[in-house]
Every structure is written in C-alpha cells, then in structure tokens.
Design a protein around this motif. Structure first.
Motif, mmCIF file in Angstrom:
data_model
loop_
_atom_site.group_PDB
_atom_site.id
_atom_site.type_symbol
_atom_site.label_atom_id
_atom_site.label_comp_id
_atom_site.label_asym_id
_atom_site.label_seq_id
_atom_site.Cartn_x
_atom_site.Cartn_y
_atom_site.Cartn_z
ATOM 1 N N SER A 1 1.139 3.908 -3.053
ATOM 2 C CA SER A 1 0.742 5.293 -2.751
ATOM 3 C C SER A 1 1.807 6.278 -3.200
ATOM 4 O O SER A 1 1.499 7.384 -3.657
ATOM 5 C CB SER A 1 0.486 5.460 -1.252
ATOM 6 N N TYR B 1 -8.941 -4.624 1.234
ATOM 7 C CA TYR B 1 -9.864 -3.488 1.307
ATOM 8 C C TYR B 1 -11.315 -3.932 1.458
ATOM 9 O O TYR B 1 -12.127 -3.215 2.045
ATOM 10 C CB TYR B 1 -9.695 -2.595 0.076
ATOM 11 N N GLU C 1 0.827 -1.204 0.000
ATOM 12 C CA GLU C 1 0.000 0.000 0.000
ATOM 13 C C GLU C 1 0.865 1.260 0.000
ATOM 14 O O GLU C 1 0.611 2.204 -0.751
ATOM 15 C CB GLU C 1 -0.905 -0.015 1.236
ATOM 16 N N HIS D 1 -7.717 4.893 -0.602
ATOM 17 C CA HIS D 1 -6.822 4.118 -1.454
ATOM 18 C C HIS D 1 -7.548 3.493 -2.634
ATOM 19 O O HIS D 1 -6.972 3.359 -3.721
ATOM 20 C CB HIS D 1 -6.122 3.046 -0.615
ATOM 21 N N LEU E 1 -4.398 -6.259 -3.154
ATOM 22 C CA LEU E 1 -5.052 -5.603 -2.021
ATOM 23 C C LEU E 1 -6.576 -5.651 -2.049
ATOM 24 O O LEU E 1 -7.222 -5.090 -1.155
ATOM 25 C CB LEU E 1 -4.601 -4.132 -1.955
ATOM 26 N N ALA F 1 -2.694 -3.312 -7.700
ATOM 27 C CA ALA F 1 -3.395 -3.038 -6.446
ATOM 28 C C ALA F 1 -4.585 -3.973 -6.279
ATOM 29 O O ALA F 1 -4.842 -4.503 -5.188
ATOM 30 C CB ALA F 1 -3.855 -1.579 -6.402
#
Length: 345
Positions: A81, A108, A77, A126, A104, A100
C-alpha cells in the motif's frame, strides 16, 4: 429491613466492581495483544522491505516469498500500500500487482466472502489499488449478491471498469440504471477507449444520468475524437443533455461551423449564454468579440465572468478589457474587466 437493603446494595456494588474489573482486564489483554501484533507486523515489514523493493524496482524473482500467516499478510499489504502510492513506471506497477497476486490472492478471496462488511470493503480497495485482475471473477460474483450494500456495489463497478470488464455496459444499462450522474462518471473515467466507445454507441438508449456522465467524460478529457458525435447530440437533444454537449464542445475547443453557436450568445437562458461564451473563447472566434463585450454587462455574474475569461483568451484580449475598464459606464462590467486584466498578475 434496613440491614437487608444494605446487604443488597453491598452485593450489587461488589458485582458491579467485579464486572468493571473484568472489563478492565479484558481491555488490558486486548490492548496487549494488539501491541504484540503490531510489533510482529512491523518486525516482519522491516525484515522483508529490502526484498520487496528489489522485487518491485529491479524485477528480482520472488520465489519463496510467503504470506501464510495473518501477520505476514497484513505486513505485506501495508508495504505494498505504501509503494503503490509512489510508483509511476508501468513495469514497477506490474511487478507490484504480480507480487500482490502471488502473496495475497487467497487472503482477499476469503475476505470477499466474509460476512463482515468492513472486511469486504477493505479487500475491494486493495484489489483495485494493487490491480489484481486475477480476482476479476470473484469481484463479478460479489456483484451478483442480493444483499450487497450500495457503497460496495459502486466500488465493485469501479473495479470492473478499471479491469475493463467487457459486460460492464450491460450491467449499467440493465441492472444499475438507477445510478447517479456522479456515480456513473466515476465508473466511466476508468475505461479505456474501446470500452468507452461502446457507451458512446449506446448513448441514445442510456438513462439521462448515464448520458450526462458520458458527455462529462468527453468534456473532462477534451476528447476531440468525439467532436462529431458531440455536435450531433447538441443538434438532436434538448434541455440539459444539449447544454452538456455544448459544454463538452467548449472544452474540446473545435466545431465544424461556428455560426449556429454564435446565436446562443443571445439566448434567454443564461446557462446557454455562459457556455456559448466559453466556446467562443475556446475556438477564438473573433466574430464573437462584440457580443462578448456586451456580455460583460450581463445581469448574471457567471455570464459576465465567462465573457471576461473568453475575451482574455484572444491575442488582443487585454487591450479589449482595458478599453471596457476605461470607457464602460457599467460598474459591474468595469469590475469584471479589471478582474480578468489582473488574473495571474
């Protein structure tokens, strides 16, 4: 009696000392864990950074890139970012979004269902930054929760706009009609042209804050495509909506017939005089120059300033301002002429 009081105070003091010691011990252990966690995150970031760069910049296949632990998820993350802030190419952004989503998405999904507000908000930020459109359904489900905070709800709507959610118009018209102009504008600015057209077509049944936002987006984008629509709004509506439409036309810089707008230079409403002066400067209509010179003497500073700016936009604008500076008996007009003669000098 005194001995009992001393004994009580001694026990109380000892208890407090023990509590303070336990608290200190807890803080030390917690800080140690945080330091250890941070070291592990940084270590993993250093380990995968080159691979992440190759995936995003060169399209390297990311099979086997796992984020099965909380440490790896946070490391991923933080790296993404950092990259998302500097990427410009659409291909690179797409690769980052795919990565992502691959690493992820599950992380999330769980965060969006968390009872902790900070976890949900962090996930929303995000999801938008990484443009994780595959989480659209989860974001839509979150929007239907009754106990959603106002800040969460606004961010959810912004994400839905960024992801071009087809039912966004219905949400804003029928469920979130109480939003402010600022909140609506932040949502509409994220729409593509097709979805924004739906809002334009629904202008007449929109709330005033949403109407203001629609006109402001047209104004900010200088969208000449909506010139006819904006002129019709100007002719149909009154009050603030009419003024916003006039402002949008002044930003677009083109109208079908300038004559009706020349009359606004004489309006008793100073806001209309100001925006009309801006329009005359934008379209460079020489018929308006004599009145713009008169408006340099207006009692309202904003009108005088806009008149000076509009005059400066004409090819002979500096000569006109110089003439006012040398011949006018009005100190305010001379000051304004001097200001616009020296803007950018």
């Amino acid at each position: 009696m005194i001995n009992q009081e001393i004994l009580f105070l001694s026990i109380l003091t000892s208890s407090l000392m023990c509590l303070l010691f336990l608290l200190l011990l807890y803080l030390i252990i917690r800080k140690s864990k945080e330091i250890k966690t941070r070291r592990e995150i940084e270590s993993y970031k250093n380990k995968i950074n080159n691979q992440i760069f190759s995936i995003i910049a060169q399209g390297q296949v990311f099979r086997g890139m796992g984020c099965e632990t909380a440490i790896k998820q946070r490391a991923m993350e933080e790296l993404l970012s950092r990259y998302v802030k500097i990427l410009e190419g659409e291909e690179e952004k797409k690769r980052l979004s795919d990565l992502a989503t691959h690493c992820l998405q599950g992380y999330y999904q769980k965060r969006l269902k968390s009872k902790r507000w900070s976890y949900r908000m962090n996930a929303l930020y995000h999801i938008e930054d990484f443009h994780m459109t595959k989480l659209l359904n989860e974001v839509v489900l979150l929007s239907k929760k009754k106990k959603l905070s106002h800040q969460e709800m606004i961010h959810v709507l912004r994400i839905l706009a960024s992801f071009q959610f087809k039912d966004l118009l219905d949400l804003l018209l029928n469920h979130y009609h109480y939003l402010s102009e600022y909140e609506n504008r932040g949502i509409l600015m994220r729409l593509n042209q097709d979805l924004f057209d739906q809002f334009v077509l629904s202008f007449h049944k929109s709330t005033p804050p949403l109407q203001f936002a629609i006109l402001d987006v047209i104004s900010l984008n200088k969208a000449i495509k909506y010139r006819v629509f904006t002129e019709n709004i100007y002719l149909t509506y009154k009050g603030e909506v009419k003024l916003r439409a006039l402002k949008a036309l002044s930003e677009i810089g083109y109208v079908r017939n300038i004559e009706p707008y020349l009359q606004l230079l004489y309006s008793p409403n100073w806001q209309e005089r100001m925006v009309a002066a801006k329009l005359i400067g934008s379209v460079k209509e020489e018929k308006g120059i004599p009145r713009l010179i008169e408006l340099l003497h207006d009692q309202v500073w904003w009108v005088r300033s806009q008149a000076g700016q509009s005059i400066s936009q004409f090819p002979n604008g500096k000569a006109i301002l110089q003439s006012v500076l040398e011949t006018s008996k009005d100190a305010f007009a001379r000051d304004m002429a001097w200001d616009w003669l020296h803007k950018g000098v």
